[in-house]
Design an enzyme around this catalytic site. Structure first.
Site, PDB file in Angstrom:
ATOM      1  N   GLU A 104      91.747  25.928  20.727  1.00 23.01           N
ATOM      2  CA  GLU A 104      93.002  25.379  21.242  1.00 23.01           C
ATOM      3  C   GLU A 104      93.411  24.163  20.409  1.00 23.01           C
ATOM      4  O   GLU A 104      93.487  23.028  20.903  1.00 23.01           O
ATOM      5  CB  GLU A 104      92.855  25.049  22.720  1.00 23.01           C
ATOM      6  CG  GLU A 104      92.573  26.296  23.557  1.00 23.01           C
ATOM      7  CD  GLU A 104      92.322  26.003  25.022  1.00 23.01           C
ATOM      8  OE1 GLU A 104      92.357  24.814  25.413  1.00 23.01           O
ATOM      9  OE2 GLU A 104      92.083  26.956  25.783  1.00 23.01           O
ATOM     10  N   HIS A 154      87.756  23.604  24.396  1.00 28.03           N
ATOM     11  CA  HIS A 154      87.861  24.970  23.872  1.00 28.03           C
ATOM     12  C   HIS A 154      88.277  24.864  22.408  1.00 28.03           C
ATOM     13  O   HIS A 154      89.397  24.441  22.104  1.00 28.03           O
ATOM     14  CB  HIS A 154      88.882  25.783  24.672  1.00 28.03           C
ATOM     15  CG  HIS A 154      88.467  26.048  26.082  1.00 28.03           C
ATOM     16  ND1 HIS A 154      89.364  26.156  27.117  1.00 28.03           N
ATOM     17  CD2 HIS A 154      87.240  26.224  26.624  1.00 28.03           C
ATOM     18  CE1 HIS A 154      88.714  26.389  28.237  1.00 28.03           C
ATOM     19  NE2 HIS A 154      87.421  26.434  27.964  1.00 28.03           N
ATOM     20  N   HIS A 186      94.607  20.877  26.878  1.00 30.93           N
ATOM     21  CA  HIS A 186      94.326  22.262  26.493  1.00 30.93           C
ATOM     22  C   HIS A 186      95.572  22.887  25.861  1.00 30.93           C
ATOM     23  O   HIS A 186      96.662  22.301  25.875  1.00 30.93           O
ATOM     24  CB  HIS A 186      93.926  23.092  27.721  1.00 30.93           C
ATOM     25  CG  HIS A 186      92.579  22.776  28.268  1.00 30.93           C
ATOM     26  ND1 HIS A 186      91.501  23.607  28.114  1.00 30.93           N
ATOM     27  CD2 HIS A 186      92.130  21.700  28.973  1.00 30.93           C
ATOM     28  CE1 HIS A 186      90.448  23.076  28.708  1.00 30.93           C
ATOM     29  NE2 HIS A 186      90.806  21.906  29.230  1.00 30.93           N
ATOM     30  N   GLU A 232      98.376  21.190  29.764  1.00 36.64           N
ATOM     31  CA  GLU A 232      98.451  22.412  28.968  1.00 36.64           C
ATOM     32  C   GLU A 232      99.697  22.378  28.091  1.00 36.64           C
ATOM     33  O   GLU A 232     100.759  21.896  28.509  1.00 36.64           O
ATOM     34  CB  GLU A 232      98.523  23.649  29.874  1.00 36.64           C
ATOM     35  CG  GLU A 232      97.292  23.882  30.741  1.00 36.64           C
ATOM     36  CD  GLU A 232      96.213  24.669  30.033  1.00 36.64           C
ATOM     37  OE1 GLU A 232      96.407  24.992  28.836  1.00 36.64           O
ATOM     38  OE2 GLU A 232      95.191  24.973  30.680  1.00 36.64           O
TER      39      GLU A 232
END
Length: 630
Positions: free
Chosen positions: A235, A232, A330, A403
């Site tokens: 990010e 992504h 992420h 994350e």
């Protein structure tokens, strides 16, 4: 507003045709002039620009001399995602104060509610820092179709500086390429960089190998840890985490050497280079969320994904390779701390084994939360790398999503600590240290006994690395020919996207998007099964929250700060104040206490009473001590 630096503004009452157009491309050196103004731009007529790598700014509307509405450009070919912004402002006056309202966010939930703020730097102060959180507000605004708006106040202090504003600390393709070149200049024998494939826009997909030379020989039994980031593109913290992990492994320390001696580390540090360069938040050039297409990626629509998947499956089938870990990094836009997602397995031993690494990481990293770590098999996530690879790789492989929050973490004393670039890099270093604990390695430990391998020079080592890449290319070519010539119905997107890949596309953003949208529509008609949008792609507004009392709102807006030194202000007025209407979540002092970098002194209250209704200007009235240091 105008698309040129010099020109006439529309007369009062006129409608600028650009205002009603769809936000498509980035602004380029756009000077926003007051309505009715004619003549060359003066100091204080702000010039906006996002026509650079990773830039995103679609439109700017002049409201008053101190207030501007800013529109995020949606991801290319996918208007659902409007989160990432990155733009510059120049031609400012010293001590000029402004309010920027970013009015078309696609997300309702955001860390802006918890105290997060944009980041800023200038040409004379190149280190990124956060705008003081007390100047930032995220709310549902009735002036913008009840969309969520993020408003922040700022004071410019140096006329010759160019100021950069971004959603989070940017990390571009150029920075990654420079980092790789810097490591190659060291001429070390345990770092190897190659190109796995080309993207749709002919950018390189870099793959990096970090290990001791003895592990490169094809006959040697080896353990492999495979790490990816930036699937992504918005990010950006994930790239800093990945960089921190790689830098730890490249250090000349006993701990790093122990890891290199035992493990082959493979990195794909930027899985979506096109999206990063274009300034997208979640999608690729063609509007695909690549982290939903691991199950059946197309060579023409998702070439980076298809090549990475092919390499991973080759490692899984290779009897001389033990693929121990796959970790996809992420950044999270609604939760704090670092944490992990894992899979749910019917095999209890495998399920318990994959819980070990998060527990060890929690012991090493203050900002990692075991409470936020979860294991699931949500159907919506079926196309993600973690879910797909967890179902098809060997049971010995542990697959995780790592994350990290866009904003902050909570330490052991329950203090909210905003992340910095160094903080993200530090998390990556702690991940590397956790591998030492997982494999129970010590600096004095030596590699396990194995049959001796013949010595190889550095040229041959690079050739072995290159052979892996060439093997993937051959496999992809064979698969592509089979799909296109003998069984095109198996994956219609291959045949459809071939002309998109080979055609000479126009440089015009509008033409490019129109062309790709036609291809996407054609592919959708030919697919046998219609894809259901994931929950993350659906934007459902939150329930309306009653705005706070006017007194509470005014006191919240009084502390207007800038990370820049300030001087006595000039009088300001604002006849319009959408930023003060419909505020949902005033930020608390507890969430801002670590962010104050400076503040703006008050203007005489008499000035605001004499001119206009002073709705927005009220927050300049309160005297505040300020810190002039950067």
């Amino acid at each position: 507003m105008r698309n040129t630096v010099y020109g006439d503004s529309p007369e009062p009452g006129e409608t600028d045709p650009l205002v009603s157009e769809e936000v498509v491309g980035n602004v380029s050196k756009l000077c926003v002039l007051p309505p009715g103004y004619r003549g060359p731009p003066r100091k204080g007529h702000l010039i906006f620009d996002a026509n650079f790598e990773s830039g995103n700014l679609g439109r700017v509307d002049y409201i008053t001399e101190l207030e501007y509405d800013i529109f995020i450009r949606p991801d290319t070919c996918n208007p659902r995602f409007r989160v990432w912004f990155y733009f510059t402002v120049e031609n400012v006056k010293s001590d000029q104060r402004v309010i920027f309202n970013i009015v078309n966010f696609s997300k309702t939930k955001s860390l802006y509610r918890e105290g997060m703020s944009p980041v800023v730097r200038s040409t004379s102060r190149p280190k990124w820092q956060r705008v003081p959180g007390k100047n930032v507000f995220y709310y549902k605004c009735p002036d913008h179709r009840k969309n969520y708006v993020m408003s922040f106040a700022f004071q410019f202090d140096r006329e010759d500086d160019v100021y950069e504003f971004a959603y989070c600390f940017p990390y571009t393709n150029t920075r990654l390429s420079s980092w790789i070149a810097k490591q190659e200049e060291r001429d070390i024998d345990y770092f190897y960089a190659d190109v796995l494939c080309d993207t749709v826009q002919q950018r390189n997909l870099d793959i990096i190998t970090i290990t001791s030379p003895e592990n490169i020989h094809p006959t040697k039994q080896k353990r492999v840890i495979f790490i990816t980031a930036r699937v992504h593109p918005g990010e950006s913290p994930s790239s800093y985490v990945c960089e921190g992990l790689m830098e730890y492994l490249l250090e000349n320390t006993p701990e790093a050497k122990a890891l290199r001696d035992h493990i082959v580390f493979k990195f794909v540090p930027m899985l979506n280079p096109d999206g990063v360069a274009l300034g997208n938040y979640r999608c690729s050039l063609m509007g695909f969320d690549l982290n939903r297409h691991w199950t059946d990626p197309s060579r023409w629509a998702h070439p980076t994904l298809e090549a990475t998947k092919a390499l991973l499956l080759e490692y899984n089938d290779n009897p001389s390779v033990d693929l121990d870990f796959y970790i996809d990094i992420h950044a999270h836009s609604t939760l704090m701390n670092g944490f992990m997602y894992g899979n749910v397995y019917d095999d209890n031993d495998r399920f318990e084994r994959q819980a070990v690494f998060p527990k060890l990481l929690c012991n090493n990293a203050e900002d990692f939360s075991l409470a936020f770590t979860s294991f699931n098999k949500d159907a919506v996530k079926a196309g993600t790398g973690r879910r797909f690879l967890g179902s098809c790789l060997s049971p010995r492989s542990n697959c995780y999503t790592l994350e990290v929050s866009f904003y902050s973490f909570t330490n052991q004393n329950s203090q909210v600590i905003p992340y910095t670039v160094d903080g993200y890099i530090g998390l990556g270093r702690n991940v590397a240290k956790t591998f030492l604990n997982y494999y129970q390695l010590t600096p004095a430990s030596s590699p396990p006994a194995a049959q001796p391998t013949p010595p190889v020079n550095k040229t041959k080592l690079r050739a072995h690395i290159r052979d892996e890449v060439l093997m993937v290319h051959r496999q992809r070519n064979n698969t592509s020919k089979t799909t296109l010539q003998t069984d095109s119905s198996r994956n219609p997107s291959d045949a459809i996207y071939k002309p998109a890949y080979e055609a000479q596309l126009s440089n015009s953003t509008t033409s490019l998007q129109s062309y790709i949208k036609q291809l996407r529509s054609k592919m959708a008609r030919e697919l046998t099964q219609k894809q259901v949008p994931s929950k993350e792609m659906m934007c459902t507004p939150n329930s309306t929250v009653r705005p706070p009392p006017r007194s509470q709102l005014t006191s919240s807006l009084l502390n207007t700060s800038s990370p820049l030194p300030v001087s006595p202000p000039q009088s300001l007025t604002s006849p319009r104040a959408p930023a003060l209407r419909g505020l949902d979540d005033p930020l608390t002092d507890q969430n801002r206490r670590n962010q104050q970098l400076g503040s703006i002194p008050p203007a005489p209250a008499s000035e605001y009473r004499k001119r206009g209704n002073g709705k927005l200007a009220n927050y300049f009235l309160n005297p505040l001590q300020h810190d002039n240091s950067l």
